[in-house]
Design a protein around this motif. Structure first.
Motif, PDB file in Angstrom:
ATOM      1  N   ARG A  58       0.875  -0.968  -0.072  1.00 39.31           N
ATOM      2  CA  ARG A  58       0.040   0.103  -0.053  1.00 39.31           C
ATOM      3  C   ARG A  58       0.938   1.237  -0.108  1.00 39.31           C
ATOM      4  O   ARG A  58       1.937   1.177   0.627  1.00 39.31           O
ATOM      5  N   LEU A  78      -9.381   4.271  -2.181  1.00 37.22           N
ATOM      6  CA  LEU A  78      -9.106   3.160  -1.310  1.00 37.22           C
ATOM      7  C   LEU A  78      -9.854   1.667  -1.772  1.00 37.22           C
ATOM      8  O   LEU A  78      -9.042   0.948  -1.539  1.00 37.22           O
ATOM      9  N   PRO A 126      -5.139   3.148   3.660  1.00 34.98           N
ATOM     10  CA  PRO A 126      -6.192   3.992   4.381  1.00 34.98           C
ATOM     11  C   PRO A 126      -5.756   4.697   5.554  1.00 34.98           C
ATOM     12  O   PRO A 126      -6.506   5.494   6.223  1.00 34.98           O
TER      13      PRO A 126
END
Length: 532
Positions: free
Chosen positions: A78, A143, A150
């Motif tokens: 991420r 997201l 997040p």
């Protein structure tokens, strides 16, 4: 009262020039705003690819957007995500140069066209609740459709995008860092400061909004009443502006704790620096304040083309620390960074209150009476253009102080400063005013005056009153717009007050007179903040 012919010509010329500049920046790239949503190959000197996508906004409207993803994204990790709402009247490709740079540094970046503009749906809500809901919808989409983390969400923007970012930070706890460039803290305090309608700023926003978007009925009504000086609707205007002011949501912004960086220009003719500094002082979380020479959005404007730019460099450093956790020292630097209009040198301070180290008074002694509705030759210049001249050529608006007609301009002058003066912060005027009418407007100017009597504008501000008893004196306290300006050795300062300026709507009835006096028990003065 109708504006003078000179004022009308200046206003029309200014709005035309501003519209031309906006057209050059927006219409040329408009074709790219309709690009398909398939990935686009990166340019040879960049690695991050871009996708053009449709995002569902509040109420089901379509927001046109572009998405940059780090080139090494492989679905296993991420990345911090930065959301960029566009500026007023700008198309969705506004931030592409900076978005690509951020993506190359490991960010997912989503830039989107604010509702009501260009190909995005809906109507212009002027940073209303629907705009704030859109920002959260874009975060939701990022997201769900990108490798965005997040827990590492940031927002940034210029002007309109800055205001939306700050307001979103009050309502969406997922936002951990914000960079608000050339934005506002107090919308009413920006375009209605001193209870005076900022005519050219409002006309610029109204004209460019109509050219590139679909203004809502509410916005059209507000603008009509504002430019018509409809005092019966004043409270409606204030309520409308407060609803769109981050300062009204300070408790929520502080409770959510986002790290907030504010950047603005000394000569911003749409969102003056005072209201930005006031908002900054009330923030309790991690914060940074930067002021540079220029006008609205010009301090960071060249960075939108990918050119080297200090404001955007600091923006990336801000996100690197507060979203990535990089130990780059930005949190240990002086949080208030000022760039002098005169020297271009940077100065750091630990707070806005610490910027001036002393105050120099100019006594406004005696009594001066002036006629209203005559342009003395002193003025604040033209929206956008004048402060750009100051930024790039150090040529602020000028006036010949000895030639200003004393029948329509009150003038006071300081002693000569052998060593000069470093003006830093907010100049304040205190005086006693008597008017022959119950309403009126005065504009106060502070000039740097050289040996030949030519004054260069240091700062100014308007002041309007209503409901006063004619021929009864009353006190006036006015903050002029904050600045950082160096008065050269051998020069002196001049305070000038007149009643006409093309930047503003004035409220002096025909034949009215204004008298400025200095009672023994309440002397009049201008307090100039200086740095020793």
């Amino acid at each position: 009262m109708r504006p003078s012919r000179t004022t009308r010509r200046a206003t029309v010329g200014t709005v035309s020039a501003a519209l031309l500049a906006t057209t050059v920046l927006t219409v040329a790239p408009a074709q790219a705003a309709t690009a398909p949503s398939a990935p686009v190959a990166a340019s040879p000197d960049s690695s991050a690819p871009v996708r053009f996508v449709d995002i569902e906004g509040d109420g089901g409207i379509t927001l046109k957007a572009n998405v940059f993803t780090p080139s090494d994204a492989d679905g296993t990790r991420r990345y911090p995500v930065i959301v960029l709402p566009t500026s007023w009247s700008m198309p969705q490709i506004e931030y592409m140069a900076q978005a690509r740079k951020l993506a190359d540094k490991g960010y997912v970046v989503v830039g989107y066209n604010s509702r009501g503009f260009w190909q995005s749906g809906g109507e212009i809500e002027t940073a209303g609740p629907k705009d704030i809901a859109d920002a959260s919808k874009v975060i939701d989409w990022a997201l769900a459709h990108t490798p965005a983390d997040p827990h590492k969400v940031g927002m940034a923007g210029v002007s309109y995008g800055a205001g939306i970012s700050l307001l979103a930070a009050a309502s969406d706890k997922r936002i951990k860092a914000v960079a608000a460039l050339s934005g506002w803290g107090d919308l009413v305090g920006s375009i209605y400061s001193g209870r005076t309608e900022h005519r050219q700023a409002a006309q610029f926003l109204g004209a460019t909004g109509a050219l590139t978007g679909r203004p809502s009925p509410e916005f059209r009504t507000i603008m009509k009443d504002f430019l018509a000086s409809n005092l019966d609707k004043e409270q409606d205007l204030i309520a409308w502006g407060r609803k769109r002011s981050p300062a009204a949501y300070l408790d929520k912004i502080n409770a959510n704790g986002a790290a907030i960086m504010l950047g603005n220009a000394w000569g911003d003719s749409i969102f003056p620096p005072n209201q930005t500094a006031d908002f900054y002082e009330k923030l309790t979380g991690p914060k940074r304040l930067e002021f540079r020479p220029g006008d609205h959005a010009t301090a960071e404007g060249l960075g939108l083309f990918g050119l080297p730019n200090d404001t955007w460099t600091d923006t990336q450093r801000w996100f690197d620390h507060y979203l990535k956790g990089a130990d780059n020292g930005v949190n240990r630097e002086s949080p208030v960074l000022l760039k002098s209009r005169s020297t271009g040198a940077y100065e750091g301070y630990k707070s806005w209150k610490d910027v001036p180290s002393a105050q120099r008074r100019i006594d406004l002694g005696g009594s001066q009476r002036i006629r209203t509705n005559w342009d003395s030759g002193a003025d604040g210049g033209l929206v956008i253009l004048s402060s750009m001249m100051d930024q790039f050529f150090r040529l602020p608006p000028m006036a010949s102080i000895p030639l200003l007609p004393r029948s329509v301009a009150a003038v006071w002058q300081s002693e000569r400063y052998p060593s000069g003066q470093r003006v830093r912060g907010t100049t304040r005027l205190h005086t006693t005013l008597t008017s022959t009418a119950e309403s009126g407007t005065a504009i106060a100017y502070l000039y740097d005056v050289g040996p030949l009597g030519i004054g260069k504008l240091v700062t100014h501000a308007p002041y309007t009153f209503h409901g006063k008893t004619p021929d009864q004196p009353f006190g006036v306290d006015l903050d002029l717009f904050s600045t950082a300006y160096d008065v050269p050795a051998g020069h002196h300062l001049a305070v000038v007050v007149d009643t006409v300026d093309p930047l503003y709507i004035t409220h002096n009835p025909g034949g009215a007179r204004l008298t400025f006096s200095s009672p023994a028990d309440d002397p009049s003065y201008v307090s100039v903040p200086v740095r020793d």
